[in-house]
Design an enzyme around this catalytic site. Structure first.
Site, PDB file in Angstrom:
ATOM      1  N   SER A 143       0.860  -1.186   0.000  1.00  0.00           N
ATOM      2  CA  SER A 143       0.000   0.000   0.000  1.00  0.00           C
ATOM      3  C   SER A 143       0.894   1.233   0.000  1.00  0.00           C
ATOM      4  O   SER A 143       2.061   1.164   0.421  1.00  0.00           O
ATOM      5  CB  SER A 143      -0.861   0.017   1.269  1.00  0.00           C
ATOM      6  OG  SER A 143      -1.547   1.247   1.405  1.00  0.00           O
ATOM      7  N   TYR A 156      -2.201  -0.803  10.417  1.00  0.00           N
ATOM      8  CA  TYR A 156      -2.272  -1.107   8.983  1.00  0.00           C
ATOM      9  C   TYR A 156      -0.978  -0.661   8.292  1.00  0.00           C
ATOM     10  O   TYR A 156      -0.376  -1.412   7.526  1.00  0.00           O
ATOM     11  CB  TYR A 156      -3.485  -0.407   8.373  1.00  0.00           C
ATOM     12  CG  TYR A 156      -3.665  -0.645   6.885  1.00  0.00           C
ATOM     13  CD1 TYR A 156      -4.224  -1.831   6.426  1.00  0.00           C
ATOM     14  CD2 TYR A 156      -3.287   0.312   5.949  1.00  0.00           C
ATOM     15  CE1 TYR A 156      -4.394  -2.059   5.057  1.00  0.00           C
ATOM     16  CE2 TYR A 156      -3.457   0.103   4.590  1.00  0.00           C
ATOM     17  CZ  TYR A 156      -4.012  -1.089   4.144  1.00  0.00           C
ATOM     18  OH  TYR A 156      -4.175  -1.304   2.801  1.00  0.00           O
TER      19      TYR A 156
HETATM   20  P1  NAD Z   1     -11.678  -5.555   0.020  1.00  0.00           P
HETATM   21  O1  NAD Z   1     -12.089  -5.425   1.421  1.00  0.00           O
HETATM   22  O2  NAD Z   1     -12.629  -5.225  -1.069  1.00  0.00           O
HETATM   23  O3  NAD Z   1     -11.105  -7.026  -0.262  1.00  0.00           O
HETATM   24  C1  NAD Z   1     -10.323  -7.742   0.658  1.00  0.00           C
HETATM   25  C2  NAD Z   1     -10.694  -9.217   0.510  1.00  0.00           C
HETATM   26  O4  NAD Z   1      -9.811  -9.974   1.329  1.00  0.00           O
HETATM   27  C3  NAD Z   1     -12.117  -9.495   0.987  1.00  0.00           C
HETATM   28  O5  NAD Z   1     -12.838 -10.215  -0.018  1.00  0.00           O
HETATM   29  C4  NAD Z   1     -11.927 -10.345   2.236  1.00  0.00           C
HETATM   30  O6  NAD Z   1     -12.935 -11.323   2.432  1.00  0.00           O
HETATM   31  C5  NAD Z   1     -10.576 -11.004   1.959  1.00  0.00           C
HETATM   32  N1  NAD Z   1      -9.908 -11.428   3.177  1.00  0.00           N
HETATM   33  C6  NAD Z   1      -9.642 -10.682   4.281  1.00  0.00           C
HETATM   34  N2  NAD Z   1      -9.033 -11.428   5.201  1.00  0.00           N
HETATM   35  C7  NAD Z   1      -8.905 -12.687   4.663  1.00  0.00           C
HETATM   36  C8  NAD Z   1      -8.366 -13.917   5.144  1.00  0.00           C
HETATM   37  N3  NAD Z   1      -7.821 -14.027   6.375  1.00  0.00           N
HETATM   38  N4  NAD Z   1      -8.400 -14.991   4.344  1.00  0.00           N
HETATM   39  C9  NAD Z   1      -8.946 -14.912   3.108  1.00  0.00           C
HETATM   40  N5  NAD Z   1      -9.478 -13.782   2.610  1.00  0.00           N
HETATM   41  C10 NAD Z   1      -9.462 -12.684   3.392  1.00  0.00           C
HETATM   42  O7  NAD Z   1     -10.384  -4.646  -0.115  1.00  0.00           O
HETATM   43  P2  NAD Z   1      -9.435  -4.306  -1.343  1.00  0.00           P
HETATM   44  O8  NAD Z   1      -9.350  -2.850  -1.409  1.00  0.00           O
HETATM   45  O9  NAD Z   1      -9.771  -5.092  -2.555  1.00  0.00           O
HETATM   46  O10 NAD Z   1      -8.058  -4.824  -0.717  1.00  0.00           O
HETATM   47  C11 NAD Z   1      -7.184  -5.746  -1.354  1.00  0.00           C
HETATM   48  C12 NAD Z   1      -5.778  -5.455  -0.885  1.00  0.00           C
HETATM   49  O11 NAD Z   1      -5.402  -4.154  -1.314  1.00  0.00           O
HETATM   50  C13 NAD Z   1      -5.578  -5.465   0.621  1.00  0.00           C
HETATM   51  O12 NAD Z   1      -4.361  -6.114   0.944  1.00  0.00           O
HETATM   52  C14 NAD Z   1      -5.523  -3.994   0.972  1.00  0.00           C
HETATM   53  O13 NAD Z   1      -4.813  -3.766   2.157  1.00  0.00           O
HETATM   54  C15 NAD Z   1      -4.828  -3.456  -0.232  1.00  0.00           C
HETATM   55  N6  NAD Z   1      -4.978  -2.023  -0.466  1.00  0.00           N
HETATM   56  C16 NAD Z   1      -6.204  -1.484  -0.657  1.00  0.00           C
HETATM   57  C17 NAD Z   1      -6.310  -0.119  -0.892  1.00  0.00           C
HETATM   58  C18 NAD Z   1      -7.635   0.547  -1.095  1.00  0.00           C
HETATM   59  O14 NAD Z   1      -7.658   1.779  -1.122  1.00  0.00           O
HETATM   60  N7  NAD Z   1      -8.724  -0.167  -1.270  1.00  0.00           N
HETATM   61  C19 NAD Z   1      -5.170   0.684  -0.928  1.00  0.00           C
HETATM   62  C20 NAD Z   1      -3.935   0.086  -0.741  1.00  0.00           C
HETATM   63  C21 NAD Z   1      -3.848  -1.267  -0.523  1.00  0.00           C
END
Ligand code: NAD
Length: 261
Positions: A143, A156
């Site tokens: 991130s 985080y």
């Molecule tokens: P999201 O919440 O839409 O998706 C995350 C998914 O991970 C969910 O479907 C959830 O069920 C699954 N998950 C969580 N814990 C789990 C576990 N222990 N086992 C299996 N599945 C699990 O969020 P997103 O934005 O798609 O996030 C994806 C990645 O991107 C994450 O690592 C997040 O930290 C990172 N990220 C997101 C953003 C943002 O702005 N959305 C920015 C930077 C990084």
């Protein structure tokens, strides 16, 4: 483009915004996709979308922070599709939002279990499978919060700094067996995770509405908007492909210029 024809791609967090967009992208480029998530309905939705578009996908409901379940989803990838060429370690949680003294111990531990340990476990158990196949590529979702201060997201941010660090070490260790390891550092991507953050900021009285949060962030971003999940998926599809054959140990930022502003 058919960069993933005859390739097996494992995507974790495939029920979420970035994971679903990535499963769609890898499948659309000819890959056989193993979609992993612990949320059954979200996972089913991803499977349905990819299958309806004619893609090749297999789902595994799994907790990526559990050592046995990680081994199981990777073994299932081998038994269903014959191996693993690309692992996208993408599942994650945002955890507590607020000043560091409000972060409780359980949330802190959960952040490191789900955001950090899962990435190490995925790499740990994918390595022998990929090595047997002659190499592969691993992409970890870190991130922008893994590169700079993120007030109100202490746990985080720390977990994502760890992902950046693990990526660098793994890239150097695994180069000799032909495995490239990179991470992606997105800025704000419009997914469920960000809706959670927007709602929390509203409930803390820091902004009056989710729209105001989005506007404020966009105003501070040179390219003036959130990142789309499909744009992160496109970057992952490049990093996992043979076109990125000399890219390893890299932290690829996709944030509309936010970190430079
Ligand atoms: P999201 O919440 O839409 O998706 C995350 C998914 O991970 C969910 O479907 C959830 O069920 C699954 N998950 C969580 N814990 C789990 C576990 N222990 N086992 C299996 N599945 C699990 O969020 P997103 O934005 O798609 O996030 C994806 C990645 O991107 C994450 O690592 C997040 O930290 C990172 N990220 C997101 C953003 C943002 O702005 N959305 C920015 C930077 C990084």
């Amino acid at each position: 483009m058919h960069r993933y024809r005859d390739k097996v791609v494992v995507v974790t967090g495939a029920g979420g915004g970035i994971g679903r967009a990535s499963a769609i992208r890898f499948a659309s480029e000819g890959g056989s996709v193993v979609a992993v998530d612990f949320h059954r309905e979200a996972l089913s939705k991803t499977l349905r979308i990819v299958k309806d578009a004619g893609g090749d996908i297999h789902g595994v409901q799994s907790d990526v922070s559990d050592v046995e379940q990680v081994q199981q989803y990777l073994q299932e990838s081998v038994s269903v599709f014959g191996g693993v060429d690309v692992l996208f370690n993408n599942a994650g949680i945002v955890g507590g939002i607020g000043p560091l003294e409000d972060l409780d111990e359980k949330t802190f531990d959960d952040l490191f279990r789900i955001n950090v340990k899962s990435v190490w476990l995925g790499m740990r158990f994918a390595k022998p499978i990929m090595t047997e196949r002659g190499g592969g590529a691993i992409i970890n979702t870190a991130s922008a919060a893994g590169l700079t201060a993120t007030p109100t997201l202490m746990g985080y941010g720390a977990s994502k700094h760890a992902v950046v660090g693990m990526t660098k070490t793994a890239a150097v260790e695994m180069a000799s067996v032909g495995i490239r390891v990179n991470c992606i550092c997105p800025g704000i991507v419009s997914t469920q995770m960000i809706q959670t953050i927007e709602d929390k900021f509203v409930s803390l009285g820091l902004v009056s509405s989710a729209d105001q949060y989005q506007q404020a962030y966009s105003d501070r971003t040179p390219l003036k908007r959130y990142v789309e999940a499909s744009e992160v998926a496109a970057l992952a599809a490049f990093l996992g492909s043979d076109e990125a054959g000399m890219v390893t140990g890299e932290t690829s930022v996709i944030d509309g210029g936010f970190l430079q502003s």
